[in-house]
Motif scaffolding. Structure first.
Motif, PDB file in Angstrom:
ATOM      1  N   SER A  63      48.159  44.406  42.285  1.00 55.72           N
ATOM      2  CA  SER A  63      49.029  44.805  43.005  1.00 55.72           C
ATOM      3  C   SER A  63      49.564  43.897  44.259  1.00 55.72           C
ATOM      4  CB  SER A  63      48.841  46.342  43.806  1.00 55.72           C
ATOM      5  OG  SER A  63      49.684  46.733  44.481  1.00 55.72           O
ATOM      6  N   ASP A  64      49.700  44.103  45.333  1.00 60.06           N
ATOM      7  CA  ASP A  64      50.141  43.228  46.421  1.00 60.06           C
ATOM      8  C   ASP A  64      49.229  41.974  46.525  1.00 60.06           C
ATOM      9  OD1 ASP A  64      52.580  44.372  46.901  1.00 60.06           O
ATOM     10  OD2 ASP A  64      51.648  45.644  48.077  1.00 60.06           O
ATOM     11  N   ALA A  65      47.640  42.207  46.449  1.00 55.85           N
ATOM     12  CA  ALA A  65      47.031  41.223  46.396  1.00 55.85           C
ATOM     13  C   ALA A  65      47.030  39.950  45.466  1.00 55.85           C
ATOM     14  CB  ALA A  65      45.417  41.884  46.435  1.00 55.85           C
ATOM     15  N   GLY A  66      47.548  40.335  44.418  1.00 57.73           N
ATOM     16  CA  GLY A  66      47.915  39.460  43.259  1.00 57.73           C
ATOM     17  C   GLY A  66      48.542  38.148  43.657  1.00 57.73           C
ATOM     18  N   GLN A 100      40.301  36.596  38.803  1.00 56.17           N
ATOM     19  CA  GLN A 100      41.185  36.835  37.882  1.00 56.17           C
ATOM     20  C   GLN A 100      42.352  37.906  38.591  1.00 56.17           C
ATOM     21  OE1 GLN A 100      38.507  38.887  35.293  1.00 56.17           O
ATOM     22  NE2 GLN A 100      38.941  37.205  33.630  1.00 56.17           N
ATOM     23  N   VAL A 101      43.438  37.954  38.182  1.00 57.36           N
ATOM     24  CA  VAL A 101      44.463  38.845  38.356  1.00 57.36           C
ATOM     25  C   VAL A 101      44.434  39.981  37.117  1.00 57.36           C
ATOM     26  CG1 VAL A 101      46.039  37.484  39.580  1.00 57.36           C
ATOM     27  CG2 VAL A 101      46.544  37.797  37.038  1.00 57.36           C
ATOM     28  N   LEU A 106      51.329  40.143  36.442  1.00 59.64           N
ATOM     29  CA  LEU A 106      52.251  39.373  36.271  1.00 59.64           C
ATOM     30  C   LEU A 106      53.491  39.840  35.601  1.00 59.64           C
ATOM     31  CD1 LEU A 106      49.848  36.322  34.810  1.00 59.64           C
ATOM     32  CD2 LEU A 106      51.087  36.527  37.132  1.00 59.64           C
ATOM     33  N   PRO A 107      53.462  40.595  34.583  1.00 55.88           N
ATOM     34  CA  PRO A 107      54.540  41.020  33.934  1.00 55.88           C
ATOM     35  C   PRO A 107      55.508  42.108  35.039  1.00 55.88           C
ATOM     36  CG  PRO A 107      52.845  42.126  32.795  1.00 55.88           C
ATOM     37  CD  PRO A 107      52.112  40.990  33.955  1.00 55.88           C
ATOM     38  N   ASN A 108      54.709  42.671  36.020  1.00 54.29           N
ATOM     39  CA  ASN A 108      55.665  43.616  36.864  1.00 54.29           C
ATOM     40  C   ASN A 108      55.918  42.665  38.186  1.00 54.29           C
ATOM     41  OD1 ASN A 108      55.325  46.219  35.786  1.00 54.29           O
ATOM     42  ND2 ASN A 108      53.369  45.844  35.548  1.00 54.29           N
ATOM     43  N   ALA A 109      55.392  41.562  38.423  1.00 58.61           N
ATOM     44  CA  ALA A 109      56.085  40.460  39.523  1.00 58.61           C
ATOM     45  C   ALA A 109      56.901  39.681  38.729  1.00 58.61           C
ATOM     46  CB  ALA A 109      54.825  39.980  39.981  1.00 58.61           C
ATOM     47  N   SER A 110      57.516  39.876  37.554  1.00 56.91           N
ATOM     48  CA  SER A 110      58.241  38.973  36.671  1.00 56.91           C
ATOM     49  C   SER A 110      57.611  37.636  36.751  1.00 56.91           C
ATOM     50  CB  SER A 110      59.742  39.110  37.305  1.00 56.91           C
ATOM     51  OG  SER A 110      60.223  40.294  37.256  1.00 56.91           O
ATOM     52  N   LYS A 111      56.742  37.157  36.862  1.00 57.40           N
ATOM     53  CA  LYS A 111      55.812  36.053  36.521  1.00 57.40           C
ATOM     54  C   LYS A 111      54.951  35.822  35.294  1.00 57.40           C
ATOM     55  CE  LYS A 111      55.204  36.113  41.787  1.00 57.40           C
ATOM     56  NZ  LYS A 111      56.622  36.068  42.033  1.00 57.40           N
ATOM     57  N   ASP A 112      54.613  34.561  34.989  1.00 55.03           N
ATOM     58  CA  ASP A 112      53.791  34.346  33.897  1.00 55.03           C
ATOM     59  C   ASP A 112      52.474  33.521  34.343  1.00 55.03           C
ATOM     60  OD1 ASP A 112      54.584  31.610  34.007  1.00 55.03           O
ATOM     61  OD2 ASP A 112      55.987  31.813  32.344  1.00 55.03           O
ATOM     62  N   LEU A 116      49.826  30.714  38.144  1.00 57.38           N
ATOM     63  CA  LEU A 116      48.315  30.963  38.840  1.00 57.38           C
ATOM     64  C   LEU A 116      47.824  29.730  39.392  1.00 57.38           C
ATOM     65  CD1 LEU A 116      47.013  33.476  36.336  1.00 57.38           C
ATOM     66  CD2 LEU A 116      48.020  34.180  38.748  1.00 57.38           C
ATOM     67  N   LEU A 117      47.097  29.973  40.727  1.00 61.77           N
ATOM     68  CA  LEU A 117      46.362  28.810  41.270  1.00 61.77           C
ATOM     69  C   LEU A 117      45.216  28.348  40.024  1.00 61.77           C
ATOM     70  CD1 LEU A 117      45.566  30.097  44.521  1.00 61.77           C
ATOM     71  CD2 LEU A 117      47.093  27.987  43.949  1.00 61.77           C
ATOM     72  N   GLU A 118      45.040  27.108  39.963  1.00 60.62           N
ATOM     73  CA  GLU A 118      43.878  26.545  39.019  1.00 60.62           C
ATOM     74  C   GLU A 118      42.789  27.319  39.229  1.00 60.62           C
ATOM     75  OE1 GLU A 118      41.519  22.541  38.231  1.00 60.62           O
ATOM     76  OE2 GLU A 118      43.477  22.278  39.145  1.00 60.62           O
ATOM     77  N   GLY A 119      42.082  27.741  38.125  1.00 59.04           N
ATOM     78  CA  GLY A 119      40.671  28.401  38.241  1.00 59.04           C
ATOM     79  C   GLY A 119      40.810  29.928  38.152  1.00 59.04           C
ATOM     80  N   ILE A 120      41.907  30.587  38.184  1.00 55.24           N
ATOM     81  CA  ILE A 120      42.597  31.998  37.941  1.00 55.24           C
ATOM     82  C   ILE A 120      43.045  32.265  36.739  1.00 55.24           C
ATOM     83  CG2 ILE A 120      43.568  33.782  39.069  1.00 55.24           C
ATOM     84  CD1 ILE A 120      43.692  32.435  42.154  1.00 55.24           C
ATOM     85  N   THR A 121      42.721  33.340  35.922  1.00 55.19           N
ATOM     86  CA  THR A 121      43.090  33.663  34.893  1.00 55.19           C
ATOM     87  C   THR A 121      43.409  35.285  34.941  1.00 55.19           C
ATOM     88  OG1 THR A 121      40.844  34.448  34.242  1.00 55.19           O
ATOM     89  CG2 THR A 121      41.317  32.154  33.684  1.00 55.19           C
ATOM     90  N   VAL A 122      43.788  35.732  33.882  1.00 52.36           N
ATOM     91  CA  VAL A 122      44.128  37.163  33.634  1.00 52.36           C
ATOM     92  C   VAL A 122      43.039  37.931  33.181  1.00 52.36           C
ATOM     93  CG1 VAL A 122      45.795  38.766  32.476  1.00 52.36           C
ATOM     94  CG2 VAL A 122      46.629  36.321  33.098  1.00 52.36           C
ATOM     95  N   ALA A 123      42.580  38.927  33.712  1.00 52.26           N
ATOM     96  CA  ALA A 123      41.722  39.799  33.386  1.00 52.26           C
ATOM     97  C   ALA A 123      41.766  40.549  32.099  1.00 52.26           C
ATOM     98  CB  ALA A 123      41.253  40.678  34.586  1.00 52.26           C
ATOM     99  N   LYS A 124      40.835  40.761  31.336  1.00 54.34           N
ATOM    100  CA  LYS A 124      40.716  41.616  30.325  1.00 54.34           C
ATOM    101  C   LYS A 124      40.240  42.776  30.566  1.00 54.34           C
ATOM    102  CE  LYS A 124      40.778  37.562  26.799  1.00 54.34           C
ATOM    103  NZ  LYS A 124      40.553  36.718  27.618  1.00 54.34           N
ATOM    104  N   PRO A 125      40.733  43.883  30.336  1.00 53.47           N
ATOM    105  CA  PRO A 125      40.193  45.166  31.013  1.00 53.47           C
ATOM    106  C   PRO A 125      38.906  45.581  30.452  1.00 53.47           C
ATOM    107  CG  PRO A 125      42.510  45.447  30.464  1.00 53.47           C
ATOM    108  CD  PRO A 125      42.041  44.055  30.028  1.00 53.47           C
ATOM    109  N   ALA A 126      38.612  45.174  29.158  1.00 55.53           N
ATOM    110  CA  ALA A 126      37.238  45.668  28.813  1.00 55.53           C
ATOM    111  C   ALA A 126      36.415  44.909  29.554  1.00 55.53           C
ATOM    112  CB  ALA A 126      37.347  45.415  27.126  1.00 55.53           C
ATOM    113  N   GLU A 127      36.318  43.711  29.839  1.00 60.74           N
ATOM    114  CA  GLU A 127      35.392  42.815  30.300  1.00 60.74           C
ATOM    115  C   GLU A 127      35.180  43.310  31.883  1.00 60.74           C
ATOM    116  OE1 GLU A 127      36.472  38.737  30.070  1.00 60.74           O
ATOM    117  OE2 GLU A 127      36.413  38.761  27.852  1.00 60.74           O
TER     118      GLU A 127
END
Length: 142
Positions: A63-66, A100-101, A106-112, A116-127
Motif C-alpha cells: 500500500s502507501d508504504a510501498g 520486498q514490495v 507496483l501494478p496498482n501504482a502504475s509502476k514496474d 525499485l531501489l537496488e536490493g528490493i524485489t517483488v514478494a512472492k505470496p507463498a514465500e
C-alpha cells in the motif's frame, strides 16, 4: 535434604536457560502498510534494532508504504535522528535485511520493477506466508 535442594535448584536453573533459548526468535518479519511517517519510522527503527541483535529481518512493504521502495520518492525526516524512514530502509538493505514490495503494489501504482531501489524485489505470496507461519520468527505489522 541439602542435596535434594541443590538438585532441585540446579534443575530449575537449567530449565530456565532452556526456556529462554526457546523464546529467542531467529528473526523478525515486518509488514508495513502505513502511510504515516512516524509509523513507518518505528517499523524501520525496530527492524534496525533486530539486526543489531544479529537477527534476520524480512520487510514487506504494501500500500502507501510501498512508496518507500521507489527511487526518487521522498519521505520526511523525523527528530531526534533527522532521518527518514527511507534512509533507515536503505540502511537495513545494506545491513542484510530482505526487503520486498507486495505484488499488488507496483501494478496498482502504475509502476514496474524498474522503479525499485537496488536490493528490493517483488514478494512472492507463498514465500511471505511461509515466513509468517515460521515459529522461529516474530511478526509485527504497521
Amino acid at each position: 535434604m541439602k542435596k535434594g535442594l541443590l538438585v532441585l535448584l540446579s534443575s530449575l536453573v537449567l530449565s530456565t536457560a532452556a526456556v529462554s533459548n526457546e523464546n529467542s526468535a531467529k528473526g523478525l518479519n515486518v509488514l508495513v502498510t502505513a502511510k504515516e511517517t512516524q509509523t513507518q519510522m518505528m517499523a524501520m527503527v525496530l527492524s534496525t534494532m533486530a539486526l543489531k541483535q544479529n537477527k534476520e529481518v524480512n520487510v514487506t512493504l504494501c500500500s502507501d508504504a510501498g512508496d518507500l521502495a521507489v527511487k526518487g520518492m521522498e519521505s520526511s525526516t523525523l527528530k531526534p535522528q533527522d532521518k527518514s524512514p527511507k534512509m533507515l530502509l536503505e540502511g537495513l538493505i545494506k545491513q542484510g535485511a530482505k526487503v520486498q514490495v507486495c505484488p499488488l503494489y507496483l501494478p496498482n501504482a502504475s509502476k514496474d520493477e524498474s522503479v525499485l531501489l537496488e536490493g528490493i524485489t517483488v514478494a512472492k505470496p507463498a514465500e511471505v506466508a511461509a515466513r509468517l507461519l515460521d515459529k522461529d520468527y516474530q511478526n509485527i505489522s504497521y
